[in-house]
Enzyme design. Structure first.
Site, PDB file in Angstrom:
ATOM      1  N   ASP A   9     -19.689-152.171 -11.443  1.00  0.00           N
ATOM      2  CA  ASP A   9     -18.962-152.217 -10.168  1.00  0.00           C
ATOM      3  C   ASP A   9     -17.586-152.806 -10.438  1.00  0.00           C
ATOM      4  OD1 ASP A   9     -17.933-152.804  -7.592  1.00  0.00           O
ATOM      5  OD2 ASP A   9     -19.946-153.165  -6.804  1.00  0.00           O
ATOM      6  N   ILE A  13     -17.574-159.607  -8.678  1.00  0.00           N
ATOM      7  CA  ILE A  13     -18.243-160.458  -7.689  1.00  0.00           C
ATOM      8  C   ILE A  13     -17.584-160.257  -6.333  1.00  0.00           C
ATOM      9  CG2 ILE A  13     -18.753-162.834  -6.980  1.00  0.00           C
ATOM     10  CD1 ILE A  13     -18.979-163.555  -9.920  1.00  0.00           C
ATOM     11  N   HIS A  14     -18.401-159.852  -5.359  1.00  0.00           N
ATOM     12  CA  HIS A  14     -17.930-159.617  -3.994  1.00  0.00           C
ATOM     13  C   HIS A  14     -19.114-159.847  -3.065  1.00  0.00           C
ATOM     14  CE1 HIS A  14     -19.906-155.656  -4.023  1.00  0.00           C
ATOM     15  NE2 HIS A  14     -19.535-155.654  -5.301  1.00  0.00           N
ATOM     16  N   GLY A  15     -18.936-159.613  -1.787  1.00  0.00           N
ATOM     17  CA  GLY A  15     -19.945-159.930  -0.786  1.00  0.00           C
ATOM     18  C   GLY A  15     -21.316-159.340  -1.048  1.00  0.00           C
TER      19      GLY A  15
END
Length: 127
Positions: A9, A13-15
């Protein structure tokens, strides 16, 4: 234990990772394998702040990642590995990192990429 999931991805780091994958997988360590992120102190600090305090973070360049991922320290943990693209995932596997599951998340549009899914764009190198 060790690598529970390798996720491709480009957002790293994301929601969705923090609110979805981390609690679902019950990991205690997130390992980001990205040359760009490994040499960007601000991006690393922001990723650390986004994670719960109970979850550790390692941000590694591709060249060092396989050694760390194959270490006894990581094999004793439950880890989620995040890479920004298929190239990094393949490099880890070619260097002997054992991965049972690979999840392909968002690979977003840039010039020269072709859409294969809602949030999945690949170029020749990615394929």
């Amino acid at each position: 234990m060790g690598v529970t999931l390798l996720r491709v991805d480009d957002r790293l780091i994301h929601g969705q990772v923090v609110e979805g994958w981390v609690p679902f997988l019950k990991v205690d360590l997130v390992i980001v394998v990205s040359d760009a992120a490994a040499f960007d102190e601000i991006q690393t600090a922001l990723m650390k702040m986004a994670l719960p305090a109970t979850v550790g973070l390692l941000v590694l360049p591709v060249a060092k990642a396989a050694e760390v991922l194959n270490s006894s320290q990581v094999s004793a943990r439950k880890a989620l590995v995040l890479v920004p693209g298929p190239t990094e995932a393949l490099a880890l596997i070619e260097k002997g990192v054992v991965v049972d599951h690979i999840n392909v998340g968002g690979l977003h549009y840039t010039v020269g990429k072709v859409q294969l899914g809602r949030a999945l764009f690949l170029d020749e190198k990615d394929r």
